[in-house]
Write an enzyme that holds these catalytic residues in place. Structure first.
Site, short mmCIF file in Angstrom:
data_model
loop_
_atom_site.label_atom_id
_atom_site.label_comp_id
_atom_site.label_asym_id
_atom_site.label_seq_id
_atom_site.Cartn_x
_atom_site.Cartn_y
_atom_site.Cartn_z
N HIS A 127 0.84 -1.11 -0.04
CA HIS A 127 -0.08 0.03 0.01
C HIS A 127 0.98 1.38 -0.05
O HIS A 127 1.40 1.53 1.10
CB HIS A 127 -0.81 0.04 1.42
CG HIS A 127 -1.95 -0.96 1.49
ND1 HIS A 127 -3.06 -0.56 2.49
CD2 HIS A 127 -2.25 -2.17 0.55
CE1 HIS A 127 -3.72 -1.65 2.18
NE2 HIS A 127 -3.19 -2.71 1.15
N ARG A 187 -0.13 -0.71 -4.70
CA ARG A 187 -1.54 0.11 -4.75
C ARG A 187 -1.26 1.48 -4.49
O ARG A 187 -0.65 1.86 -3.64
CB ARG A 187 -2.50 -0.42 -3.36
CG ARG A 187 -3.83 -0.12 -3.32
CD ARG A 187 -4.76 -0.55 -2.24
NE ARG A 187 -4.40 0.33 -1.35
CZ ARG A 187 -5.53 0.36 -0.15
NH1 ARG A 187 -6.53 -0.41 -0.14
NH2 ARG A 187 -5.43 1.29 0.90
N TYR A 213 -9.94 7.79 2.33
CA TYR A 213 -9.56 6.37 2.57
C TYR A 213 -8.11 6.10 1.98
O TYR A 213 -7.77 6.32 0.80
CB TYR A 213 -10.44 5.33 2.19
CG TYR A 213 -9.98 3.99 1.97
CD1 TYR A 213 -9.74 3.18 3.25
CD2 TYR A 213 -9.35 3.44 0.91
CE1 TYR A 213 -9.30 1.90 3.23
CE2 TYR A 213 -8.67 2.24 0.43
CZ TYR A 213 -8.73 1.69 1.85
OH TYR A 213 -8.19 0.48 1.91
N ASP A 246 -7.85 1.29 -5.03
CA ASP A 246 -8.95 0.99 -4.23
C ASP A 246 -10.07 2.11 -4.24
O ASP A 246 -9.48 3.22 -3.58
CB ASP A 246 -8.67 0.47 -2.88
CG ASP A 246 -9.56 -0.18 -2.19
OD1 ASP A 246 -10.96 -0.04 -2.43
OD2 ASP A 246 -9.51 -0.75 -1.04
N HIS A 253 -12.88 2.07 -2.80
CA HIS A 253 -13.48 1.87 -1.39
C HIS A 253 -14.96 2.40 -1.69
O HIS A 253 -15.54 2.84 -0.78
CB HIS A 253 -13.18 2.52 -0.36
CG HIS A 253 -12.73 1.64 0.91
ND1 HIS A 253 -13.48 1.86 2.04
CD2 HIS A 253 -11.69 0.62 1.06
CE1 HIS A 253 -12.93 0.92 2.92
NE2 HIS A 253 -11.84 0.31 2.56
N GLU A 306 -10.32 -1.55 -7.58
CA GLU A 306 -11.10 -2.40 -6.62
C GLU A 306 -12.36 -1.46 -5.98
O GLU A 306 -12.23 -0.36 -5.67
CB GLU A 306 -10.09 -2.33 -5.45
CG GLU A 306 -10.56 -3.27 -4.15
CD GLU A 306 -9.36 -3.20 -3.17
OE1 GLU A 306 -8.49 -3.40 -3.29
OE2 GLU A 306 -10.10 -3.79 -1.95
N GLU A 358 -14.35 -7.62 -0.61
CA GLU A 358 -13.72 -7.79 0.59
C GLU A 358 -14.88 -7.86 1.78
O GLU A 358 -14.65 -8.00 2.83
CB GLU A 358 -12.68 -6.69 1.02
CG GLU A 358 -13.24 -5.26 1.12
CD GLU A 358 -12.12 -4.31 1.21
OE1 GLU A 358 -11.16 -4.39 0.40
OE2 GLU A 358 -12.40 -3.35 1.95
N ARG A 366 -11.86 -10.63 -4.01
CA ARG A 366 -11.37 -10.10 -2.84
C ARG A 366 -11.58 -10.59 -1.57
O ARG A 366 -11.27 -9.88 -0.82
CB ARG A 366 -11.57 -8.52 -3.18
CG ARG A 366 -10.60 -7.74 -4.11
CD ARG A 366 -9.46 -7.64 -4.00
NE ARG A 366 -9.20 -6.76 -2.80
CZ ARG A 366 -8.33 -6.90 -1.71
NH1 ARG A 366 -7.66 -7.68 -1.79
NH2 ARG A 366 -8.17 -5.69 -0.85
N HIS A 387 -7.99 -10.55 0.47
CA HIS A 387 -7.93 -9.49 1.24
C HIS A 387 -6.82 -9.59 2.39
O HIS A 387 -6.84 -10.76 2.88
CB HIS A 387 -9.20 -9.32 1.89
CG HIS A 387 -9.48 -8.21 2.64
ND1 HIS A 387 -10.17 -7.97 3.90
CD2 HIS A 387 -8.94 -6.82 2.13
CE1 HIS A 387 -10.40 -6.68 4.19
NE2 HIS A 387 -9.76 -5.91 3.26
N GLU A 425 -2.80 -9.33 -1.40
CA GLU A 425 -2.56 -8.04 -0.56
C GLU A 425 -1.79 -8.32 0.68
O GLU A 425 -1.92 -9.37 1.30
CB GLU A 425 -3.85 -7.36 0.06
CG GLU A 425 -3.60 -6.24 0.73
CD GLU A 425 -5.15 -5.71 1.03
OE1 GLU A 425 -6.02 -6.50 1.15
OE2 GLU A 425 -5.28 -4.44 1.12
N TRP A 485 -18.41 4.60 3.03
CA TRP A 485 -16.89 4.67 3.21
C TRP A 485 -16.09 3.90 2.65
O TRP A 485 -16.55 2.57 2.67
CB TRP A 485 -16.57 4.74 4.71
CG TRP A 485 -15.51 4.95 5.03
CD1 TRP A 485 -14.58 6.24 5.29
CD2 TRP A 485 -14.34 3.80 5.41
NE1 TRP A 485 -13.21 5.89 5.75
CE2 TRP A 485 -13.22 4.60 5.63
CE3 TRP A 485 -14.49 2.63 5.69
CZ2 TRP A 485 -11.97 3.91 6.22
CZ3 TRP A 485 -13.17 1.95 6.03
CH2 TRP A 485 -12.24 2.58 6.08
C1 CS2 Z 1 -9.06 -2.28 2.44
C2 CS2 Z 1 -9.03 -2.57 4.01
O1 CS2 Z 1 -7.09 -3.90 2.17
C3 CS2 Z 1 -8.26 -3.23 1.58
O2 CS2 Z 1 -8.35 -3.12 0.60
O3 CS2 Z 1 -10.42 -1.92 1.92
O4 CS2 Z 1 -7.93 -1.61 4.50
C4 CS2 Z 1 -10.36 -2.22 4.60
O5 CS2 Z 1 -10.53 -0.97 4.72
C5 CS2 Z 1 -10.35 -2.46 6.06
O6 CS2 Z 1 -10.13 -4.10 5.85
C6 CS2 Z 1 -11.65 -2.48 6.88
O7 CS2 Z 1 -11.45 -3.26 7.94
MG MG Z 2 -10.19 -2.64 -0.30
#
Ligand code: CS2
Ligand code: MG
Length: 406
Positions: free
Chosen positions: A122, A147, A159, A214, A216, A240, A266, A287, A316, A343, A406
């Site tokens: 990340h 990412r 985020y 991502d 989100h 994503e 996820e 995911r 995930h 990830e 979110w």
């Molecule tokens: C996320 C996570 O890893 C990801 O792609 O979207 O960080 C997610 O926000 C968290 O797992 C929430 O608990």
């Molecule tokens: Mg994610």
């Protein structure tokens, strides 16, 4: 091999984790990850109050039977709390079976299909300089896929973007807080800005580096379609969660407009959440977390279904998956044929004190190691030093105060 004890351990080194410990009459210990970020104690209670009494005396070798029994006898199916609890039992049983066999778990899943597991890290930054530094740091640490998340002019808190100082305390891309932190959102500002970021990253780092992003869950289908289209020149590995995940139909519209590969799931917890997405080939990567989708037993079936449609895994792996859940993912990644990418967000030092791990990360590739079982043992004395701390995920409001995804 009968289960003689089952216990739930809640610990908070760096962040909260819930762990299931199973003990058998031949003296083996199996571990399962039951962590559900921001709702941890609900799974702890589901297990302690409703599942533990059902496990005592059961044959630990009967994994499929136990899975079906827990899923069907509850009557109330699916949902993140139930499926996380079932996953914890399932992963602990696989750990036990592999320990009893004296083999690393991936051997029981068919053996290794590859030598290493490509992982993405990340990178994030509040501006271009911070983002480029973060990408360079990840490349130095060995990551070969990145990412990219960045701030957006006009939005205060986005985020996945955390100040470098705070990141080392939080070990996740979200602002955890004793009460949900309020963030803000503006889809138009985001849609204008993101393509310029990827253009700059491609200009700086060249065409080869696999890049991921991502969203989100924040866009409408037509906005997501536009984003996918505008990012096509920058050749993303995946985009994503471009829309809120529960509406599978939305992806049909996105798919009709863009060839940017799509990853989703996820927040899903059963194969049913993917039924149309896989059958109609509306996504490219699954995911789900092993720990939120019923464990290895259910994930294996889900990924086998996806394989019929050339859809690959992208399991995930943020820090809210404990090292036990991460190890479960790595054994599955190594064994399946349709592996895509994993990830990987390294855990903090206190987490690594509590969870003794044997998996490795070298030159961009993860490997679960060759210890019998999962290869992770929880140190209960260390765990007891870190009591549970209430922590919530953030949420979003639009400029006019409306609550947004979110
Ligand atoms: C996320 C996570 O890893 C990801 O792609 O979207 O960080 C997610 O926000 C968290 O797992 C929430 O608990
Ligand atoms: Mg994610």
């Amino acid at each position: 091999m009968n289960i003689v004890a089952a216990e739930v351990i809640v610990t908070s080194p760096d962040r909260n984790f819930v762990t299931l410990k199973l003990t058998t009459d031949n003296g083996l210990t199996g571990w399962g990850d039951a962590t559900l970020n921001g709702r941890e104690l609900s799974v702890a209670s589901y297990l302690t109050d409703h599942v533990v009494p059902l496990l005592i005396g059961r044959d630990a070798h009967r994994i499929e039977d136990t899975w079906q029994f827990l899923y069907r006898s509850a009557y109330w199916r699916r949902g993140p709390v139930t499926m996380t609890a079932i996953a914890a039992v399932d992963v602990a049983l696989w750990d036990l079976k592999a320990k009893a066999a004296g083999l690393p778990l991936y051997q029981l899943l068919g053996g290794a299909s590859r030598t290493g597991i490509m992982a993405y890290g990340h990178a994030s930054g509040r501006d271009q300089e911070e983002l480029f530094d973060s990408i360079r740091r990840h490349l130095d640490e060995g990551f070969r896929s990145i990412r990219v998340q960045t701030s957006v002019p006009g939005i205060d808190a986005v985020y996945g973007v955390i100040a470098p100082a705070a990141a080392s305390e939080h070990y996740e891309p979200a602002q955890r807080a004793p009460l949900p932190a309020e963030e803000d959102w503006d889809s138009r500002a985001y849609l204008r800005h993101i393509p310029t970021v990827f253009e700059a990253v491609r200009n700086e780092f060249g065409p080869e580096l696999p890049l991921l992003h991502d969203v989100h869950h924040r866009l409408t289908p037509i906005q997501a379609a536009r984003l996918g289209k505008s990012l096509e020149p920058y050749d993303l590995f995946w985009l994503e969660d471009c829309t809120p995940a529960e509406n599978q139909e939305a992806l049909r519209l996105v798919r009709n407009h863009t060839v940017t590969p799509l990853a989703i799931g996820e927040v899903f917890n059963t194969v049913w959440d993917y039924q149309a997405l896989i059958r109609e080939q509306l996504i490219d990567y699954v995911r789900s977390a092993v720990t939120h989708t019923g464990g290895i037993t259910a994930m294996r079936k889900l990924l086998d279904y996806a394989a019929q449609y050339q859809i690959k895994s992208g399991i995930h792996g943020p820090t809210d998956i404990s090292p036990i859940g991460m190890a479960a993912a790595l054994h599955l990644d190594l064994a399946i044929h349709n592996f895509g990418i994993q990830e990987y967000m390294p855990h903090g030092p206190l987490t690594n004190e509590v969870f003794r791990q044997t998996f490795t990360f070298q030159d961009g590739y993860l490997h679960p190691g060759d210890q019998p079982g999962l290869g992770v043992e929880l140190d209960e004395e260390a765990a007891a030093r870190f009591p549970y701390q209430p922590a919530y995920l953030p949420f979003n409001r639009l400029k006019d105060g409306t609550v947004h995804d979110w």
